[in-house]
Design a protein around this motif. Structure first.
Motif, mmCIF file in Angstrom:
data_model
loop_
_atom_site.group_PDB
_atom_site.id
_atom_site.type_symbol
_atom_site.label_atom_id
_atom_site.label_comp_id
_atom_site.label_asym_id
_atom_site.label_seq_id
_atom_site.Cartn_x
_atom_site.Cartn_y
_atom_site.Cartn_z
ATOM 1 N N TYR A 36 46.784 -2.951 -17.379
ATOM 2 C CA TYR A 36 46.206 -3.556 -18.582
ATOM 3 C C TYR A 36 44.901 -4.319 -18.343
ATOM 4 O O TYR A 36 44.158 -4.553 -19.297
ATOM 5 C CB TYR A 36 47.219 -4.509 -19.234
ATOM 6 C CG TYR A 36 48.417 -3.798 -19.842
ATOM 7 C CD1 TYR A 36 48.270 -3.100 -21.051
ATOM 8 C CD2 TYR A 36 49.658 -3.792 -19.220
ATOM 9 C CE1 TYR A 36 49.351 -2.443 -21.615
ATOM 10 C CE2 TYR A 36 50.748 -3.136 -19.779
ATOM 11 C CZ TYR A 36 50.591 -2.466 -20.977
ATOM 12 O OH TYR A 36 51.646 -1.815 -21.535
ATOM 13 N N ALA A 37 44.647 -4.741 -17.124
ATOM 14 C CA ALA A 37 43.444 -5.555 -16.858
ATOM 15 C C ALA A 37 43.099 -5.453 -15.379
ATOM 16 O O ALA A 37 43.204 -6.433 -14.628
ATOM 17 C CB ALA A 37 43.704 -7.011 -17.258
ATOM 18 N N PRO A 38 42.652 -4.275 -14.938
ATOM 19 C CA PRO A 38 42.485 -4.026 -13.502
ATOM 20 C C PRO A 38 41.461 -4.938 -12.819
ATOM 21 O O PRO A 38 41.503 -5.091 -11.596
ATOM 22 C CB PRO A 38 42.058 -2.554 -13.433
ATOM 23 C CG PRO A 38 41.788 -2.116 -14.829
ATOM 24 C CD PRO A 38 42.425 -3.071 -15.757
ATOM 25 N N ARG A 80 50.644 -16.366 -24.472
ATOM 26 C CA ARG A 80 49.437 -17.189 -24.629
ATOM 27 C C ARG A 80 48.389 -16.818 -23.567
ATOM 28 O O ARG A 80 47.195 -16.722 -23.856
ATOM 29 C CB ARG A 80 49.835 -18.673 -24.523
ATOM 30 C CG ARG A 80 48.776 -19.649 -24.983
ATOM 31 C CD ARG A 80 49.298 -21.084 -25.029
ATOM 32 N NE ARG A 80 50.337 -21.250 -26.032
ATOM 33 C CZ ARG A 80 51.585 -21.634 -25.803
ATOM 34 N NH1 ARG A 80 51.984 -21.915 -24.571
ATOM 35 N NH2 ARG A 80 52.449 -21.743 -26.777
ATOM 36 N N THR A 81 48.863 -16.594 -22.348
ATOM 37 C CA THR A 81 47.946 -16.252 -21.248
ATOM 38 C C THR A 81 47.310 -14.881 -21.484
ATOM 39 O O THR A 81 46.102 -14.700 -21.268
ATOM 40 C CB THR A 81 48.723 -16.288 -19.917
ATOM 41 O OG1 THR A 81 49.338 -17.569 -19.776
ATOM 42 C CG2 THR A 81 47.803 -16.029 -18.728
ATOM 43 N N LEU A 82 48.110 -13.929 -21.920
ATOM 44 C CA LEU A 82 47.568 -12.593 -22.229
ATOM 45 C C LEU A 82 46.511 -12.694 -23.323
ATOM 46 O O LEU A 82 45.434 -12.084 -23.225
ATOM 47 C CB LEU A 82 48.703 -11.647 -22.653
ATOM 48 C CG LEU A 82 49.739 -11.312 -21.572
ATOM 49 C CD1 LEU A 82 50.901 -10.505 -22.172
ATOM 50 C CD2 LEU A 82 49.113 -10.541 -20.412
ATOM 51 N N ASP A 83 46.815 -13.451 -24.358
ATOM 52 C CA ASP A 83 45.843 -13.656 -25.452
ATOM 53 C C ASP A 83 44.523 -14.194 -24.912
ATOM 54 O O ASP A 83 43.446 -13.730 -25.285
ATOM 55 C CB ASP A 83 46.386 -14.666 -26.480
ATOM 56 C CG ASP A 83 47.404 -14.038 -27.429
ATOM 57 O OD1 ASP A 83 47.552 -12.800 -27.411
ATOM 58 O OD2 ASP A 83 48.040 -14.808 -28.183
ATOM 59 N N TYR A 85 43.234 -13.955 -22.021
ATOM 60 C CA TYR A 85 42.483 -12.953 -21.260
ATOM 61 C C TYR A 85 42.087 -11.756 -22.131
ATOM 62 O O TYR A 85 41.488 -10.803 -21.630
ATOM 63 C CB TYR A 85 43.301 -12.454 -20.065
ATOM 64 C CG TYR A 85 43.308 -13.395 -18.871
ATOM 65 C CD1 TYR A 85 42.127 -13.696 -18.187
ATOM 66 C CD2 TYR A 85 44.492 -13.962 -18.414
ATOM 67 C CE1 TYR A 85 42.138 -14.538 -17.081
ATOM 68 C CE2 TYR A 85 44.510 -14.806 -17.311
ATOM 69 C CZ TYR A 85 43.333 -15.085 -16.646
ATOM 70 O OH TYR A 85 43.329 -15.913 -15.556
ATOM 71 N N GLY A 86 42.457 -11.784 -23.400
ATOM 72 C CA GLY A 86 42.125 -10.662 -24.270
ATOM 73 C C GLY A 86 42.908 -9.400 -23.952
ATOM 74 O O GLY A 86 42.463 -8.287 -24.261
ATOM 75 N N ILE A 87 44.073 -9.573 -23.342
ATOM 76 C CA ILE A 87 44.925 -8.415 -23.049
ATOM 77 C C ILE A 87 45.814 -8.198 -24.269
ATOM 78 O O ILE A 87 46.688 -9.018 -24.561
ATOM 79 C CB ILE A 87 45.773 -8.653 -21.778
ATOM 80 C CG1 ILE A 87 44.855 -8.968 -20.587
ATOM 81 C CG2 ILE A 87 46.650 -7.439 -21.488
ATOM 82 C CD1 ILE A 87 45.589 -9.440 -19.340
ATOM 83 N N VAL A 88 45.576 -7.121 -25.000
ATOM 84 C CA VAL A 88 46.241 -6.929 -26.303
ATOM 85 C C VAL A 88 47.025 -5.621 -26.304
ATOM 86 O O VAL A 88 46.917 -4.804 -25.404
ATOM 87 C CB VAL A 88 45.209 -6.934 -27.454
ATOM 88 C CG1 VAL A 88 44.570 -8.314 -27.578
ATOM 89 C CG2 VAL A 88 44.162 -5.862 -27.257
ATOM 90 N N ASP A 89 47.839 -5.466 -27.362
ATOM 91 C CA ASP A 89 48.614 -4.230 -27.563
ATOM 92 C C ASP A 89 49.556 -3.933 -26.397
ATOM 93 O O ASP A 89 49.711 -2.782 -25.990
ATOM 94 C CB ASP A 89 47.676 -3.026 -27.795
ATOM 95 C CG ASP A 89 46.871 -3.191 -29.082
ATOM 96 O OD1 ASP A 89 47.381 -3.850 -30.022
ATOM 97 O OD2 ASP A 89 45.739 -2.683 -29.143
#
Lengths: 240, 240
Positions: A36-38, A80-83, A85-89
Motif C-alpha cells: 500500500y505504501a512502498p 488514524r495513522t493510515l489516514d 499517510y494518505g493510505i486509503v481504500d
C-alpha cells in the motif's frame, strides 16, 4: 529500600520491557506497506502508530471515555495513522490483520530464561496496558511462562492510573511493598511507588530504536536497577 | 454438535473438575480439628463448609450483595461452619490459615499431563468461581500450565450468571462456539450452552466422596462426554 526477602510477586510492564514492540510492529507492517505504501519505512510507520498510543489511552484515563481494550484503541490508532499517510481504500480484513502485529512481538533475548528463573520463587504476571487476549497470544508464541495475566483489562483502567497498581495489590492479596513492578519506564515505576509497590528498573536502551533519548537510566533510586532480567533474578537470589 | 476444528480456547471449571477439593480441604482441616474438635470427621467438616458455598454466592448472583472474592466468602462460610459445630474461641490467625486449605488442592491424576497436551493446541484457562490468587496458588503448587486466569474475579460475577460466560467470550475475542467449557457439572455446562459456548462433560464420580449421587453422567447431549481429560485431548486431536 525493599529487601529481596520481602517480595512475593513480580509484575512486569510488557511493551518495551519484555518484548521489542518496535521491531515486531515494523516486521508486521512490512508486507502491508510493500503493497500500500512502498516508499514508507516500516520503523517510521511503527513509531507513528505508537505515537497515538498514549493519547488514545488518555481519553480513558481522564474519564472522557469508558474503558475499551487496547486491541480497539490500536485499531482506531492504525486507521488514524493510515489516514495521515494518505493510505486509503484498505479493506477492513487487511487492517484487522495488521492490527494483530501487536500479538506477535518477540521477547528481548534475556526474557524467557529469566522469567523461568523468577517463576520458581515468585508469582509472575504481566501488568501491561495490553488486553488479555493480546498478552496470551504474545506469551504463547514467545514462551513467556506467566502465572496469570493481570493488567489493564482485569482492572478496566490504564496505567499509570493509580487504580491499576492498587487493584493489582488487592487481587494478589499482598502488602504493597511485597509486589514489585519491573519496568523499563521511569514513569511507570514512579506511579507504582506512589502506591507503595517495590520497583525495579530494567534498562532497554533500544526500545525506541538506535536514537533513543528516554529511559536510558534510572531517574530515581528504585529498589532495583538492572541491565537485564537475569541480573534481577540474580539480585533476587533465584538459581540459574 | 461442535466440530473439534472449530474450537480455539478451552476454559475449565476447577473445583471438582481439575482438583479434588474434598480431599484437599479435609487434609487441610485435619490438624485444625485435632486441636479444636477431635471427634469431628474432616470429610464431614469439608462437606459442611462446602455446603455454604453456593448459598453465599447466591447473595451476589441475585444482586443483593456486591461482588467480593471467593476467599472472603470462604472465610465467612468457615466462621459460620465453626459456629454451627460449636467450635469457639479460635484465634483469627488459625481461621485465616485454615481458609488457605482451598489454595492447596491436589489435581486429579490426569489433569496436569492432559492440560499440557491441550495447551499446545488451544488457549487454556480456568473459568472458576475461585479468585485469581487462589487459582494461582493452586496452579503453582500443582503445576497447572494455564495461559491466563479467567473466571469470577475477572468479570466480577459468579457462575452460573450468564455474564461470566459472555464476558469471557468477549475477553478471548472468539465466537461463542469457538470457546469450550470443560466441567464435571451439568448445570455449569447448561449455563454455558445457553450463551452458545461449546461444552465438554468430564466424569468425576468421587468429587463428593464415595456416595456421590449427582453429575454421574451427562444430562444432555454435550459436544463432548469424556471419562477424563486425556480422552478429551484425544478427541480434540492433541498428540501425547
Amino acid at each position: 529500600m525493599t529487601h529481596p526477602a520481602e517480595i512475593k510477586a513480580l509484575v512486569f510492564d510488557v511493551f518495551g520491557t519484555i518484548v521489542d514492540w518496535r521491531s515486531g510492529v515494523a516486521r508486521g507492517a512490512a508486507a502491508f506497506l510493500d503493497r500500500y505504501a512502498p516508499a514508507l519505512d516500516p520503523y517510521a510507520f511503527a513509531d507513528a502508530w505508537r505515537a497515538e498510543y498514549s493519547p488514545s489511552m488518555e481519553e480513558i484515563r481522564s474519564g472522557r471515555r469508558r474503558y475499551v481494550r487496547l486491541d480497539v484503541l490500536h485499531r482506531e490508532n492504525l486507521v488514524r495513522t493510515l489516514d495521515r499517510y494518505g493510505i486509503v481504500d484498505v479493506p477492513d480484513a487487511d487492517i484487522d490483520a495488521l492490527n494483530l502485529a501487536w500479538h506477535r512481538l518477540d521477547p528481548w533475548p534475556d526474557a524467557v530464561a529469566a522469567l523461568h528463573r523468577l517463576k520458581r520463587r515468585f508469582i509472575i504476571a504481566p501488568l501491561s496496558n495490553g488486553n488479555i487476549r493480546l498478552m496470551v497470544d504474545v506469551a504463547k508464541r514467545a514462551g513467556l511462562p506467566w502465572d496469570a495475566i493481570l493488567g489493564a483489562e482485569v482492572v478496566r483502567a490504564y496505567k499509570p492510573s493509580p487504580q491499576v497498581y492498587s487493584d493489582t495489590v488487592e487481587i494478589l492479596s499482598v502488602a504493597p511493598a511485597e509486589l514489585c513492578l519491573v519496568a523499563a519506564h521511569n514513569g511507570d515505576l514512579a506511579a507504582a511507588r506512589r502506591l507503595g509497590l517495590s520497583t525495579a528498573f530494567v534498562l532497554r536502551p533500544t526500545e525506541h530504536g538506535p536514537g533513543q533519548t528516554t529511559d536510558l537510566q534510572a531517574d530515581d533510586a528504585w529498589d532495583f536497577d538492572v541491565k537485564d532480567l537475569n541480573e534481577l533474578a540474580d539480585r533476587l537470589g533465584c538459581p540459574d
